[in-house]
Design a protein around this motif. Structure first.
Motif, PDB file in Angstrom:
ATOM      1  N   LYS A  99     -71.542  62.334 -46.928  1.00  0.00           N
ATOM      2  CA  LYS A  99     -70.702  61.916 -48.054  1.00  0.00           C
ATOM      3  C   LYS A  99     -69.493  61.102 -47.595  1.00  0.00           C
ATOM      4  CE  LYS A  99     -73.167  64.158 -51.142  1.00  0.00           C
ATOM      5  NZ  LYS A  99     -74.006  63.432 -52.120  1.00  0.00           N
ATOM      6  N   LEU A 100     -69.215  61.099 -46.283  1.00  0.00           N
ATOM      7  CA  LEU A 100     -68.101  60.309 -45.782  1.00  0.00           C
ATOM      8  C   LEU A 100     -68.488  58.831 -45.777  1.00  0.00           C
ATOM      9  CD1 LEU A 100     -67.265  63.177 -44.859  1.00  0.00           C
ATOM     10  CD2 LEU A 100     -66.310  62.121 -42.798  1.00  0.00           C
ATOM     11  N   VAL A 101     -67.530  57.968 -46.086  1.00  0.00           N
ATOM     12  CA  VAL A 101     -67.751  56.522 -46.095  1.00  0.00           C
ATOM     13  C   VAL A 101     -66.832  55.902 -45.052  1.00  0.00           C
ATOM     14  CG1 VAL A 101     -67.663  54.398 -47.456  1.00  0.00           C
ATOM     15  CG2 VAL A 101     -68.377  56.557 -48.528  1.00  0.00           C
ATOM     16  N   LYS A 102     -67.443  55.340 -44.012  1.00  0.00           N
ATOM     17  CA  LYS A 102     -66.682  54.755 -42.897  1.00  0.00           C
ATOM     18  C   LYS A 102     -65.662  55.744 -42.354  1.00  0.00           C
ATOM     19  CE  LYS A 102     -67.270  49.964 -44.416  1.00  0.00           C
ATOM     20  NZ  LYS A 102     -66.591  48.690 -44.782  1.00  0.00           N
ATOM     21  N   GLY A 103     -66.099  56.993 -42.259  1.00  0.00           N
ATOM     22  CA  GLY A 103     -65.243  58.035 -41.702  1.00  0.00           C
ATOM     23  C   GLY A 103     -64.239  58.630 -42.665  1.00  0.00           C
ATOM     24  N   GLN A 104     -64.192  58.134 -43.894  1.00  0.00           N
ATOM     25  CA  GLN A 104     -63.219  58.610 -44.869  1.00  0.00           C
ATOM     26  C   GLN A 104     -63.852  59.668 -45.777  1.00  0.00           C
ATOM     27  OE1 GLN A 104     -59.920  57.556 -44.797  1.00  0.00           O
ATOM     28  NE2 GLN A 104     -60.722  56.659 -42.886  1.00  0.00           N
ATOM     29  N   PHE A 105     -63.090  60.743 -46.032  1.00  0.00           N
ATOM     30  CA  PHE A 105     -63.564  61.789 -46.922  1.00  0.00           C
ATOM     31  C   PHE A 105     -63.572  61.292 -48.364  1.00  0.00           C
ATOM     32  CE2 PHE A 105     -62.658  64.185 -43.208  1.00  0.00           C
ATOM     33  CZ  PHE A 105     -63.374  65.375 -43.297  1.00  0.00           C
ATOM     34  N   PRO A 106     -64.517  61.780 -49.174  1.00  0.00           N
ATOM     35  CA  PRO A 106     -64.543  61.373 -50.585  1.00  0.00           C
ATOM     36  C   PRO A 106     -63.291  61.859 -51.311  1.00  0.00           C
ATOM     37  CG  PRO A 106     -66.127  63.141 -50.162  1.00  0.00           C
ATOM     38  CD  PRO A 106     -65.626  62.694 -48.825  1.00  0.00           C
ATOM     39  N   GLU A 107     -63.035  61.255 -52.457  1.00  0.00           N
ATOM     40  CA  GLU A 107     -61.789  61.545 -53.183  1.00  0.00           C
ATOM     41  C   GLU A 107     -61.707  63.010 -53.589  1.00  0.00           C
ATOM     42  OE1 GLU A 107     -59.374  60.042 -57.176  1.00  0.00           O
ATOM     43  OE2 GLU A 107     -61.226  59.027 -56.533  1.00  0.00           O
ATOM     44  N   HIS A 108     -62.792  63.569 -54.081  1.00  0.00           N
ATOM     45  CA  HIS A 108     -62.773  64.958 -54.529  1.00  0.00           C
ATOM     46  C   HIS A 108     -63.506  65.813 -53.493  1.00  0.00           C
ATOM     47  CE1 HIS A 108     -61.116  63.709 -58.334  1.00  0.00           C
ATOM     48  NE2 HIS A 108     -62.095  62.821 -58.474  1.00  0.00           N
ATOM     49  N   THR A 109     -62.744  66.267 -52.516  1.00  0.00           N
ATOM     50  CA  THR A 109     -63.293  67.019 -51.390  1.00  0.00           C
ATOM     51  C   THR A 109     -62.865  68.475 -51.492  1.00  0.00           C
ATOM     52  OG1 THR A 109     -63.167  65.052 -50.001  1.00  0.00           O
ATOM     53  CG2 THR A 109     -63.432  67.145 -48.877  1.00  0.00           C
ATOM     54  N   THR A 110     -63.770  69.358 -51.160  1.00  0.00           N
ATOM     55  CA  THR A 110     -63.455  70.784 -51.194  1.00  0.00           C
ATOM     56  C   THR A 110     -62.457  71.133 -50.102  1.00  0.00           C
ATOM     57  OG1 THR A 110     -65.643  71.302 -52.036  1.00  0.00           O
ATOM     58  CG2 THR A 110     -64.420  73.108 -51.020  1.00  0.00           C
ATOM     59  N   THR A 111     -61.460  71.933 -50.445  1.00  0.00           N
ATOM     60  CA  THR A 111     -60.492  72.417 -49.466  1.00  0.00           C
ATOM     61  C   THR A 111     -60.420  73.934 -49.521  1.00  0.00           C
ATOM     62  OG1 THR A 111     -58.631  72.233 -51.012  1.00  0.00           O
ATOM     63  CG2 THR A 111     -59.083  70.327 -49.593  1.00  0.00           C
ATOM     64  N   PHE A 112     -60.095  74.509 -48.388  1.00  0.00           N
ATOM     65  CA  PHE A 112     -59.913  75.951 -48.283  1.00  0.00           C
ATOM     66  C   PHE A 112     -58.498  76.219 -47.783  1.00  0.00           C
ATOM     67  CE2 PHE A 112     -64.423  75.361 -48.241  1.00  0.00           C
ATOM     68  CZ  PHE A 112     -64.918  76.447 -48.949  1.00  0.00           C
TER      69      PHE A 112
END
Length: 519
Positions: free
Chosen positions: A83-96
Motif C-alpha cells: 500500500k506504500l507509494v514510493k515509500g510513502q505511507f497512505p493517508e489513512h494509515t492504522t496507528t497504535f
C-alpha cells in the motif's frame, strides 16, 4: 485489510499501568551511542532509538519497543507494504498508540506499542514516532497462522564480555546474517538470555540492537544474569502476558527487570522464566506459574517449550553452581509431570543436548550418545543449552565431578560427559540452534555460524587458546555445517517406529491437550 485498533491485546492492557508505575532507569546520555545510527529527530519532537520488534501473545501480534528523549504522543504507524507509494505511507494509515514511561533517573522515556490484528502471509511496513518526526521505515512478514514453522534460538550474545564491544557486536550481527540468510522463513528469534555484559551500559545495547534483523523478525527476549541490576532489559523488551509478581521480579524499584511470561505461536506454548529469581520459594513459584499456564492454555498447544537462562544440565563452567544444583532437584520431575517437550537454556557458553530425561533420570538407559532420533515417551523432556551466538565468550567443557555434586556424575556410556547429556560440544566457534516444529516431530539442530576467523572476538583477542573440533586438533568446519541434529518423536505421535523424517504425517494426530499429562 482491517486492523483491530486496540492499543494492546486484552492480555496486555492490564499490565501497562503496572510497568509505568515501576519504571525507573539509568541515564539516557549513552542511549545515542554510535551503535544505532538510525535515530529519528526533529527540533519539536523526540529522538527515537533502540527500536526492536518483539513477539506478541499470538501469531497476529507484534510488540515494538524503543527509547525516546521526550514524552510526545508517539505511535507505531503500520500498513501493508504493497500500500506504500514510493515509500510513502497512505493517508489513512492504522496507528497504535504507545505506552510511554518515564525513566526516573535520567528524565528520558521508553515506549512500546502492541500491533494487533495482523493478517497471515502479509508483508508490513512500520515506523515509530509522530507526524513530522518518524523513525526510518522497517518491514516484517507474517506467514501462515497454522501448521509447520521453524524458529531460531541464540545463546548469550553478551555484548561487551570480551572487552571489545565492536568485535562482539560484529560477531553477533554476523550470526544473525548467517542464520537468517540460511533460514529466511524463520518465524521467531528466541533468546537464551544475557543480551549484554552490563545491564545499564547502553553502548552494549546499541551494539546488540544494531542489526536491522531485530526490526524485521520478532525477538522473544529472555533475561539473563548479566541483564539484571537495572531497568534496561525491561525497557528494551516489552513481553506479553508477563507476571511481575515478587517471586519472579526481585530487587528494588531502581533495578527490577524480568518476570515470567508466555505466548502461543502456531500450536507451541512458549513459557519463559526469569531464572535469576531462585531465592527460597522461587522455584516453587516458577513451577506454579508453569502449572497454571499449562492448565489454562495447554489444550491449545501441540508442544510445550520452556525457555530460561540458567542451564540445569550445564556441561561447562556452571555445571555445579549451587543454584543449578538446586534447580536440578526442583525442576525435572515437575517438567515431566507437566508434559514439557523441550527446554531451551543459555548461561554456559557451550552446547549440550540431553538424553530424554524423565523425573530427573535418563528415561531409557539404552539411548546412545548422539542418537540422531529419539522417542520421548510420557514425561520425557529434552534439555538444550546453546553456545555463544556472538563469540564474545566461550566456556570449556568440564569433566563430571561427583565431589561437587554426587548426582551429576559421568555417563556410563561416555564417561567424559555428564550422565544427562547425549551431546556436549565446544569448538570456540559461534553457533545457533534451529528448531523445526512439525506435526509429528521436533527437529533440533546446532549449526555453526562462524569458523575460527574473524569476527570471533574470544579467538581474535586470545581469550581462548585453541579453536576447532577435538580441542583444536581438527580444522574448523565451514559455516552452515551441523554440530548436532536430532529428530524428537514426542509422546502421543503414532507408533514411533523409527522410520526417519519420512514417517507418516498422520502419526502426529492427537498430541494436543498437553495439560492432560498433569499427574
Amino acid at each position: 485489510m482491517k486492523f483491530d485498533n486496540r492499543a494492546e491485546g486484552s492480555g496486555l492492557v492490564r499490565r501497562r499501568a503496572a510497568v509505568g508505575a515501576t519504571a525507573a532507569v539509568m541515564g539516557l546520555s549513552a542511549v545515542f551511542g554510535s551503535g544505532l545510527m538510525t535515530a529519528a529527530h526533529a527540533d519539536n519532537g523526540a529522538t527515537l532509538t533502540g527500536i526492536v520488534l518483539g513477539v506478541g501473545a499470538t501469531e497476529s501480534q507484534r510488540v515494538v519497543s524503543w527509547y525516546a528523549s521526550a514524552n510526545t504522543a508517539q505511535v507505531v504507524e503500520i500498513a501493508p507494504t504493497n500500500k506504500l507509494v514510493k515509500g510513502q505511507f497512505p493517508e489513512h494509515t492504522t496507528t497504535f498508540p504507545a505506552a510511554v514511561a518515564a525513566n526516573k533517573v535520567s528524565g528520558g522515556f521508553n515506549g512500546h506499542a502492541t500491533i494487533d490484528g495482523l493478517k497471515k502471509n502479509t508483508t508490513y511496513s512500520y515506523r515509530v514516532g509522530t507526524e513530522g518526526n518518524w523513525s526510518p521505515t522497517y518491514s516484517f512478514k507474517t506467514q501462515d497462522f497454522k501448521g509447520n514453522f521453524d524458529f531460531l534460538f541464540y545463546g548469550d550474545p553478551q555484548i561487551g564480555s570480551s572487552g571489545n564491544v565492536a568485535k562482539d557486536g560484529a560477531g553477533w550481527a554476523d550470526t544473525l546474517n548467517v542464520s537468517l540468510a540460511a533460514n529466511p522463513k524463520a518465524e521467531l528469534l528466541v533468546s537464551g538470555g544475557d543480551q549484554v555484559e552490563t545491564a545499564n551500559t547502553e553502548t552494549q545495547w546499541d551494539a546488540f540492537l544494531a542489526s536491522d534483523k531485530l526490526r524485521q523478525y520478532p525477538w522473544a527476549a529472555t533475561i539473563g544474569n548479566h541483564d539484571v541490576g537495572g531497568k534496561a532489559y525491561e525497557q528494551h523488551f516489552w513481553t506479553p502476558n508477563t507476571d511481575r509478581s515478587a517471586a519472579f521480579y526481585t530487587g528494588d524499584a531502581n533495578t527490577r527487570s524480568g518476570g515470567d511470561y508466555w505466548y502461543i505461536y502456531k500450536g507451541v506454548l512458549f513459557i519463559d522464566l526469569n531464572s535469576n529469581a531462585y531465592a527460597a520459594g522461587a522455584d516453587a513459584a516458577h513451577i506454579g506459574y508453569i502449572t497454571d499456564v499449562v492448565k489454562n492454555h495447554g489444550r491449545d498447544a501441540k508442544y510445550t517449550v520452556l525457555v530460561y537462562h540458567h542451564a540445569i544440565y550445564s556441561p561447562a563452567d556452571h555445571a555445579n553452581d549451587s543454584d543449578n544444583k538446586q534447580r536440578r532437584q526442583d525442576f525435572p520431575t515437575a517438567f515431566s509431570n507437566l508434559g514439557v517437550d523441550l527446554v531451551l537454556q543459555g548461561h554456559d557458553h557451550s552446547y549440550s543436548r540431553s538424553y530424554v530425561i524423565k523425573n530427573g533420570q535418563k528415561a531409557n538407559k539404552d539411548e546412545q550418545p548422539g542418537a540422531a532420533q529419539v522417542v520421548q515417551g510420557p514425561g520425557g523432556v529434552i534439555y538444550v543449552t546453546a553456545n555463544s551466538a556472538s563469540g564474545s565468550k566461550y566456556y570449556d567443557l568440564t569433566a563430571p565431578d561427583i565431589t561437587k555434586d554426587p548426582n551429576f556424575g559421568p555417563d556410563p556410556l561416555n564417561p567424559k560427559s555428564h550422565w544427562a547429556n547425549s551431546v556436549e560440544n565446544q569448538e570456540h566457534v559461534r553457533t545457533y540452534v534451529k528448531v523445526q516444529v512439525r506435526d509429528d516431530k521436533l527437529v533440533v539442530e546446532n549449526i555453526r555460524s562462524s569458523t575460527c576467523a574473524a569476527p570471533n572476538a574470544a579467538v581474535e583477542l586470545g581469550k581462548v587458546k585453541w579453536c576447532g573440533p577435538d580441542n583444536g586438533a581438527s580444522a574448523a568446519q565451514p559455516v552452515g555445517s551441523k554440530v548436532d541434529k536430532v529428530v524428537i518423536r514426542p509422546y502421543g505421535h503414532g507408533d514411533h517406529d523409527d522410520q526417519g523424517d519420512d514417517h507418516d504425517e498422520q502419526a502426529g494426530k492427537g498430541h494436543g491437550g498437553k495439560s492432560g499429562w498433569l499427574k
